[in-house]
Design a protein around this motif. Structure first.
Motif, PDB file in Angstrom:
ATOM      1  N   VAL A 184       0.844  -1.183   0.000  1.00  0.00           N
ATOM      2  CA  VAL A 184       0.000   0.000   0.000  1.00  0.00           C
ATOM      3  C   VAL A 184       0.877   1.230   0.000  1.00  0.00           C
ATOM      4  N   LEU A 185       0.796   2.017  -1.044  1.00  0.00           N
ATOM      5  CA  LEU A 185       1.522   3.270  -1.088  1.00  0.00           C
ATOM      6  C   LEU A 185       0.589   4.465  -1.182  1.00  0.00           C
ATOM      7  N   LEU A 186      -0.539   4.311  -1.827  1.00  0.00           N
ATOM      8  CA  LEU A 186      -1.385   5.465  -2.065  1.00  0.00           C
ATOM      9  C   LEU A 186      -2.827   5.031  -2.204  1.00  0.00           C
ATOM     10  N   ALA A 187      -3.711   5.691  -1.453  1.00  0.00           N
ATOM     11  CA  ALA A 187      -5.142   5.444  -1.614  1.00  0.00           C
ATOM     12  C   ALA A 187      -5.683   6.458  -2.612  1.00  0.00           C
ATOM     13  N   LEU A 188      -6.366   5.978  -3.632  1.00  0.00           N
ATOM     14  CA  LEU A 188      -6.916   6.871  -4.632  1.00  0.00           C
ATOM     15  C   LEU A 188      -8.267   7.386  -4.167  1.00  0.00           C
TER      16      LEU A 188
ATOM     17  N   PRO B 100     -12.067   3.433  -1.497  1.00  0.00           N
ATOM     18  CA  PRO B 100     -10.865   3.916  -2.173  1.00  0.00           C
ATOM     19  C   PRO B 100     -10.031   2.768  -2.709  1.00  0.00           C
ATOM     20  N   ALA B 101      -9.571   2.905  -3.930  1.00  0.00           N
ATOM     21  CA  ALA B 101      -8.669   1.903  -4.497  1.00  0.00           C
ATOM     22  C   ALA B 101      -7.271   2.128  -3.934  1.00  0.00           C
ATOM     23  N   VAL B 102      -6.435   1.108  -4.005  1.00  0.00           N
ATOM     24  CA  VAL B 102      -5.090   1.177  -3.451  1.00  0.00           C
ATOM     25  C   VAL B 102      -4.095   0.761  -4.516  1.00  0.00           C
ATOM     26  N   ILE B 103      -3.035   1.544  -4.661  1.00  0.00           N
ATOM     27  CA  ILE B 103      -1.988   1.214  -5.628  1.00  0.00           C
ATOM     28  C   ILE B 103      -0.927   0.382  -4.930  1.00  0.00           C
ATOM     29  N   ALA B 104      -0.659  -0.805  -5.467  1.00  0.00           N
ATOM     30  CA  ALA B 104       0.372  -1.695  -4.937  1.00  0.00           C
ATOM     31  C   ALA B 104       1.549  -1.687  -5.894  1.00  0.00           C
ATOM     32  N   PRO B 105       2.724  -1.260  -5.454  1.00  0.00           N
ATOM     33  CA  PRO B 105       3.868  -1.213  -6.365  1.00  0.00           C
ATOM     34  C   PRO B 105       4.287  -2.612  -6.771  1.00  0.00           C
ATOM     35  N   GLY B 106       4.720  -2.748  -8.002  1.00  0.00           N
ATOM     36  CA  GLY B 106       5.222  -4.032  -8.466  1.00  0.00           C
ATOM     37  C   GLY B 106       6.682  -4.206  -8.102  1.00  0.00           C
ATOM     38  N   ARG B 107       7.192  -5.395  -8.355  1.00  0.00           N
ATOM     39  CA  ARG B 107       8.608  -5.635  -8.154  1.00  0.00           C
ATOM     40  C   ARG B 107       9.401  -4.864  -9.204  1.00  0.00           C
TER      41      ARG B 107
ATOM     42  N   GLU C 200       8.350  -4.433 -12.880  1.00  0.00           N
ATOM     43  CA  GLU C 200       6.941  -4.775 -13.033  1.00  0.00           C
ATOM     44  C   GLU C 200       6.074  -3.542 -12.788  1.00  0.00           C
ATOM     45  N   ALA C 201       4.939  -3.505 -13.449  1.00  0.00           N
ATOM     46  CA  ALA C 201       4.025  -2.384 -13.296  1.00  0.00           C
ATOM     47  C   ALA C 201       3.286  -2.482 -11.954  1.00  0.00           C
ATOM     48  N   ALA C 202       2.886  -1.313 -11.459  1.00  0.00           N
ATOM     49  CA  ALA C 202       2.083  -1.288 -10.234  1.00  0.00           C
ATOM     50  C   ALA C 202       0.693  -1.828 -10.531  1.00  0.00           C
ATOM     51  N   ARG C 203       0.024  -2.331  -9.497  1.00  0.00           N
ATOM     52  CA  ARG C 203      -1.325  -2.861  -9.658  1.00  0.00           C
ATOM     53  C   ARG C 203      -2.272  -2.097  -8.753  1.00  0.00           C
ATOM     54  N   THR C 204      -3.514  -2.037  -9.178  1.00  0.00           N
ATOM     55  CA  THR C 204      -4.550  -1.397  -8.372  1.00  0.00           C
ATOM     56  C   THR C 204      -5.362  -2.477  -7.677  1.00  0.00           C
TER      57      THR C 204
ATOM     58  N   GLU D  94      -8.917  -6.645  -1.256  1.00  0.00           N
ATOM     59  CA  GLU D  94      -7.652  -7.293  -1.615  1.00  0.00           C
ATOM     60  C   GLU D  94      -6.510  -6.741  -0.776  1.00  0.00           C
ATOM     61  N   ALA D  95      -6.517  -5.423  -0.585  1.00  0.00           N
ATOM     62  CA  ALA D  95      -5.452  -4.802   0.214  1.00  0.00           C
ATOM     63  C   ALA D  95      -5.492  -5.296   1.652  1.00  0.00           C
ATOM     64  N   ALA D  96      -6.706  -5.435   2.202  1.00  0.00           N
ATOM     65  CA  ALA D  96      -6.840  -5.895   3.593  1.00  0.00           C
ATOM     66  C   ALA D  96      -6.305  -7.312   3.744  1.00  0.00           C
ATOM     67  N   ARG D  97      -6.557  -8.160   2.736  1.00  0.00           N
ATOM     68  CA  ARG D  97      -6.089  -9.541   2.824  1.00  0.00           C
ATOM     69  C   ARG D  97      -4.567  -9.638   2.772  1.00  0.00           C
ATOM     70  N   ARG D  98      -3.923  -8.612   2.233  1.00  0.00           N
ATOM     71  CA  ARG D  98      -2.472  -8.620   2.144  1.00  0.00           C
ATOM     72  C   ARG D  98      -1.806  -8.093   3.415  1.00  0.00           C
ATOM     73  N   GLN D  99      -2.597  -7.604   4.370  1.00  0.00           N
ATOM     74  CA  GLN D  99      -2.041  -7.125   5.627  1.00  0.00           C
ATOM     75  C   GLN D  99      -1.391  -8.289   6.375  1.00  0.00           C
ATOM     76  N   PRO D 100      -0.181  -8.090   6.912  1.00  0.00           N
ATOM     77  CA  PRO D 100       0.449  -9.164   7.680  1.00  0.00           C
ATOM     78  C   PRO D 100      -0.312  -9.429   8.963  1.00  0.00           C
ATOM     79  N   ASP D 101      -0.306 -10.654   9.410  1.00  0.00           N
ATOM     80  CA  ASP D 101      -0.984 -11.051  10.643  1.00  0.00           C
ATOM     81  C   ASP D 101      -0.066 -10.775  11.825  1.00  0.00           C
ATOM     82  N   ASP D 102      -0.459  -9.835  12.697  1.00  0.00           N
ATOM     83  CA  ASP D 102       0.368  -9.549  13.876  1.00  0.00           C
ATOM     84  C   ASP D 102      -0.347  -9.977  15.152  1.00  0.00           C
ATOM     85  N   SER D 103      -1.104 -11.060  15.064  1.00  0.00           N
ATOM     86  CA  SER D 103      -1.803 -11.570  16.240  1.00  0.00           C
ATOM     87  C   SER D 103      -0.798 -11.857  17.358  1.00  0.00           C
TER      88      SER D 103
END
Length: 232
Positions: A20-24, A40-47, A50-54, A59-68
Motif C-alpha cells: 500500500v503506497l497510495l489510496a486513490l 478507495p482503491a489502493v496502488i500496490a507497487p510491483g517488483r 513490473e508495473a504497479a497494480r490497483t 484485496e489490500a486488507a487480505r495482504r495485511q500481515p498477521d500480527d496476532s
C-alpha cells in the motif's frame, strides 16, 4: 540486531507486504455492485521492472500481515508490568533517602516514564486476554488482575534484573550516599534485565504494538543505563 530500530524495520516490511503506497480518491464500485471493490482503491507497487497494480480495499486488507499476539508477546507484557512495578517501588524511596540531586531527578524521570507504560500494558492485556480466558465485565481491570496473578505465581528471580526481597530491604534501610550507590547499582541491573526481556520479545514476538513497547524500553532504558554508569 539493532533492537531500537526494530520497529521501523518491521513497519517498512509490513508496508511492503501490504503493497500500500497510495489510496486513490473515490470508489471503484462497478456496474455489478461489487461491494468488495467499493471504497478507495489502493496502488500496490510491483517488483523491479513490473508495473504497479490497483487493488480493491478487500484485496489490500487480505495482504495485511498477521500480527496476532503470540505467547512471547503475552508473557513479555505480563512480566514487564511486574518489572516496572518494582522500579516504581525503588524510585518511591529516593525523595526521602537520596542525597544527590541527580539521583532524585533520575528517580523522578524513571517513575514518570514507567507509570504510564504500566497503564498502556494493562490496557493491552485487557484487549488481548489469554486464549480461553473468561470475559471481563464492567469496569473490571482485567489487565491488572493478570499482572497480579503473574506476580503471585512468578518468582522474581526468574525475571532478569529483579532485585531480591533482601536487596529491596537494604535499599529501604539505606540513607544518603549509601542509598545513592545502592540505588544506582540495583536500578542499572534492573534496566539491563529489561533490555534482555525486550530483546527476547523482539526476537520471538509477533505483535506490532508489543514490538513498539519493547523498542521504547530499549531506547529509554539504554540511555538511562549510560547516565547511571556515569553517575556511579
Amino acid at each position: 540486531m539493532d533492537m531500537a530500530k526494530g520497529l521501523p524495520g518491521r513497519i517498512i516490511r509490513a508496508v511492503a507486504a501490504t503493497g500500500v503506497l497510495l489510496a486513490l480518491a473515490g470508489c471503484r464500485g462497478g456496474p455489478g455492485g461489487d461491494t468488495e471493490a467499493d471504497g478507495p482503491a489502493v496502488i500496490a507497487p510491483g517488483r523491479p521492472g513490473e508495473a504497479a497494480r490497483t487493488l480493491s480495499p478487500g484485496e489490500a486488507a487480505r495482504r495485511q500481515p498477521d500480527d496476532s499476539p503470540n505467547a512471547a508477546d503475552r508473557s513479555y507484557v505480563r512480566r514487564m508490568v511486574e518489572h516496572h512495578r518494582q522500579a516504581l517501588d525503588m524510585t518511591a524511596l529516593a525523595p526521602t533517602r537520596a542525597s544527590a540531586d541527580g539521583v532524585r531527578r533520575l528517580a523522578e524521570r524513571i517513575a514518570a516514564a514507567q507509570q504510564p507504560e504500566i497503564a498502556v500494558m494493562r490496557s493491552w492485556l485487557a484487549r488481548h486476554p489469554e486464549p480461553g480466558a473468561a470475559p471481563t465485565g464492567g469496569g473490571h481491570d482485567h489487565g491488572q488482575d493478570q499482572g497480579r496473578a503473574q506476580a503471585q505465581g512468578h518468582d522474581h528471580g526468574a525475571m532478569p534484573g529483579m532485585a531480591t526481597e533482601r536487596q529491596m530491604q537494604d535499599l529501604a534501610g539505606a540513607r544518603g550516599a549509601d542509598f545513592d550507590r545502592l540505588f544506582l547499582t540495583l536500578m542499572t541491573a534492573h534496566h539491563e534485565g529489561a533490555l534482555k526481556m525486550a530483546g527476547e520479545v523482539l526476537a520471538g514476538g509477533n505483535n506490532l504494538a508489543v514490538e513498539e513497547m519493547a523498542n521504547e524500553v530499549v531506547a529509554t532504558q539504554s540511555a538511562e543505563i549510560h547516565r547511571m554508569r556515569a553517575m556511579g
